[in-house]
Design a protein around this motif. Structure first.
Motif, PDB file in Angstrom:
ATOM      1  N   ASP A 470       0.847  -1.186   0.000  1.00  0.00           N
ATOM      2  CA  ASP A 470       0.000   0.000   0.000  1.00  0.00           C
ATOM      3  C   ASP A 470       0.889   1.244   0.000  1.00  0.00           C
ATOM      4  OD1 ASP A 470      -2.323  -1.473   0.110  1.00  0.00           O
ATOM      5  OD2 ASP A 470      -2.608  -1.255   2.268  1.00  0.00           O
ATOM      6  N   PHE A 471       0.444   2.282  -0.694  1.00  0.00           N
ATOM      7  CA  PHE A 471       1.151   3.571  -0.710  1.00  0.00           C
ATOM      8  C   PHE A 471       2.655   3.339  -0.923  1.00  0.00           C
ATOM      9  CE2 PHE A 471      -2.698   4.040   1.855  1.00  0.00           C
ATOM     10  CZ  PHE A 471      -3.354   5.024   1.124  1.00  0.00           C
ATOM     11  N   ILE A 472       2.954   2.784  -2.087  1.00  0.00           N
ATOM     12  CA  ILE A 472       4.313   2.312  -2.387  1.00  0.00           C
ATOM     13  C   ILE A 472       5.349   3.423  -2.337  1.00  0.00           C
ATOM     14  CG2 ILE A 472       4.065   2.585  -4.882  1.00  0.00           C
ATOM     15  CD1 ILE A 472       5.704  -0.014  -5.183  1.00  0.00           C
ATOM     16  N   ARG A 473       4.927   4.687  -2.483  1.00  0.00           N
ATOM     17  CA  ARG A 473       5.900   5.782  -2.426  1.00  0.00           C
ATOM     18  C   ARG A 473       6.496   5.933  -1.032  1.00  0.00           C
ATOM     19  NH1 ARG A 473       4.891   9.557  -6.539  1.00  0.00           N
ATOM     20  NH2 ARG A 473       6.793  10.625  -5.870  1.00  0.00           N
ATOM     21  N   GLY A 474       5.928   5.269  -0.038  1.00  0.00           N
ATOM     22  CA  GLY A 474       6.480   5.277   1.309  1.00  0.00           C
ATOM     23  C   GLY A 474       7.460   4.142   1.559  1.00  0.00           C
TER      24      GLY A 474
END
Length: 491
Positions: A470-474
């Motif tokens: 989830d929310f791979i930019r993190g």
């Protein structure tokens, strides 16, 4: 209304325990290890995160965040003015205290100086020195490059969430030619020498750029970053302004499909539903919540692969709404996929044994991996069998870590050519969603994404296949994948 909400939430993905403090990434490594630096973006407040490993952490070392590519740093003395306060540790505070915007603990608490923006850290704010005292001030590129944050490393490996907000409007300008943009992080020593540098960046062609190394490998042999519930996003959505109970547990990504691909994802987790009243009847769903039109998602994938020649696994699963037990709607969906993807569909005669070079020779880029064996057998000219998703379905980091370690340590599927996906996210239980016990998927992702990044950097990346988050930019999954795939050797 309450009954309707209960029904909706009961169908959302199955969760987690209390939030863990963001502390040290791991034990110190020998001085011979290369210093590494990363920039990521938190999900809940979209603050920039800086992390590093193998740092010397000497007196005078700094990590400086700038808005342009830094070529030099130097110090200047300002004779007057009130110096910016650094954050120090209150000796009376709980060393296990939790903060969403900081990392480090105890005597090793990292010092963070916000040049603008907002932050909070455990402990108290150190008192500013007298305004009459001179102070040393770092400048970059002769003063032409704005420094927005400074962090003093205290440990060899740390992950720190700054108070500097990332504006996702910057990502809207990313193209297939983009690399670094928006922000840079530099690790410097006391003399201003740059020891390591990182940036917010896109990876639009990483597969093709590595073709000489990975071209003769199968997809099962690579480390491939992916996104969970890839179509669960909303364009121009700001969680700080528009968050609701539904969006807290329905949205899983901040970038649209094109943005996910431009930033390095090559596996898409696609949940298709059939909505009969609509003119264009196929939509992406998360549980029973309708998200984006499937046509929008397909067009973004097409535009991306035509520009970049990258290979994308389009994993179609679940069919949560409108399909029923018969195959009629499945047949309609396959016809829809054939019509819209056209000649870009990788022909299944290649099988999962095909190498990337085999696929590129066919000038095809999109693998339709379909989670229904009867339909796969009925359309052997279009569909690959489903990619195996290895779900933990757990509610705490401790259990997720055990799951990820187990499936990689005892991975009998590594002898097969069919790709497998580690689903590296927490999943909320139904009543936790209804009561909003944990604050939403963004908060849950922030609790584990840094740990997932560490786990695959340090231990599991060498033999993992696809990892979806989830929310791979993190996470640093894309950077880890590129680094590991660079080392692949074909015998």
């Amino acid at each position: 209304m309450l009954q309707r909400m209960l029904i909706l939430l009961l169908c959302i993905c199955p969760a987690w325990t209390q939030e863990q403090p963001v502390l040290t990434l791991g034990a110190s490594r020998p001085a011979t290890d290369a210093l590494k630096l990363w920039l990521t973006i938190s999900a809940r407040k979209r603050f920039l995160e800086v992390s590093w490993k193998h740092a010397p952490a000497r007196d005078g070392d700094q990590v400086l965040l700038t808005v342009q590519d830094p070529h030099s740093f130097e110090q200047r003395t300002l004779p007057t003015g009130t110096p910016l306060a650094a954050f120090g540790r209150d000796t009376g505070s709980d060393s296990n205290s939790d903060s969403e915007e900081s990392s480090g603990s105890g005597a090793d608490q990292v010092a963070y100086v916000p040049f603008h923006g907002y932050t909070s850290t455990p402990g108290s704010v150190a008192k500013a020195k007298s305004a009459s005292l001179a102070r040393q001030h770092w400048i970059s590129n002769g003063g032409n490059n704005e420094i927005v944050a400074a962090i003093k490393p205290s440990l060899s490996a740390q992950w720190f969430t700054t108070g500097v907000p990332f504006d996702y409007a910057l990502s809207h300008n990313v193209t297939a030619q983009s690399a670094c943009y928006g922000y840079w992080a530099s690790y410097i020593d006391a003399q201003g020498r740059i020891l390591a540098k990182s940036c917010v960046r896109a990876y639009p062609r990483w597969m093709h750029e590595l073709r000489d190394v990975v071209g003769d490998l199968r997809l099962r042999d690579l480390f491939i970053p992916g996104t969970h519930d890839s179509g669960s996003y909303r364009p121009n959505f700001d969680p700080l302004l528009r968050e609701s109970l539904v969006t807290k547990y329905a949205l899983t990504q901040d970038d649209d499909i094109r943005g996910q691909l431009l930033h390095g994802a090559r596996y898409l987790d696609i949940r298709v539903g059939y909505y009969r009243p609509a003119e264009d009847k196929f939509f992406i769903y998360h549980g029973i919540t309708k998200q984006r039109p499937l046509k929008e998602v397909i067009q973004q994938v097409k535009d991306f692969v035509l520009e970049t020649n990258e290979i994308v696994i389009f994993g179609i699963k679940e069919f949560p709404v409108g399909f029923g037990k018969k195959l009629g709607v499945h047949r309609l969906l396959v016809s829809y996929l054939r019509e819209h993807f056209g000649d870009l569909i990788v022909h299944p005669s290649l099988t999962w044994h095909a190498t990337l070079r085999d696929i590129w020779k066919r000038q095809q880029n999109v693998i339709l991996a379909y989670d229904n064996n009867e339909i796969v057998q009925e359309f052997p000219q279009l569909l690959f069998g489903a990619v195996d998703q290895r779900w933990g379905n757990v509610q705490s980091w401790a259990r997720l870590e055990r799951h990820l370690r187990y499936i990689n340590d005892f991975d009998v599927s590594r002898f097969s050519s069919r790709p497998v996906v580690d689903m590296a996210e927490l999943t909320p239980e139904t009543w936790d969603v209804i009561l909003d016990k944990h604050g939403g998927l963004r908060k849950m992702a922030d609790n584990v994404n840094w740990r997932i990044s560490q786990l695959y950097q340090d231990e599991l990346g060498g033999h993992a296949n696809i990892v979806a988050a989830d929310f791979i930019r993190g996470t640093t999954l894309v950077e880890t994948a590129i680094e590991i795939n660079r080392r692949k050797v074909v015998y």
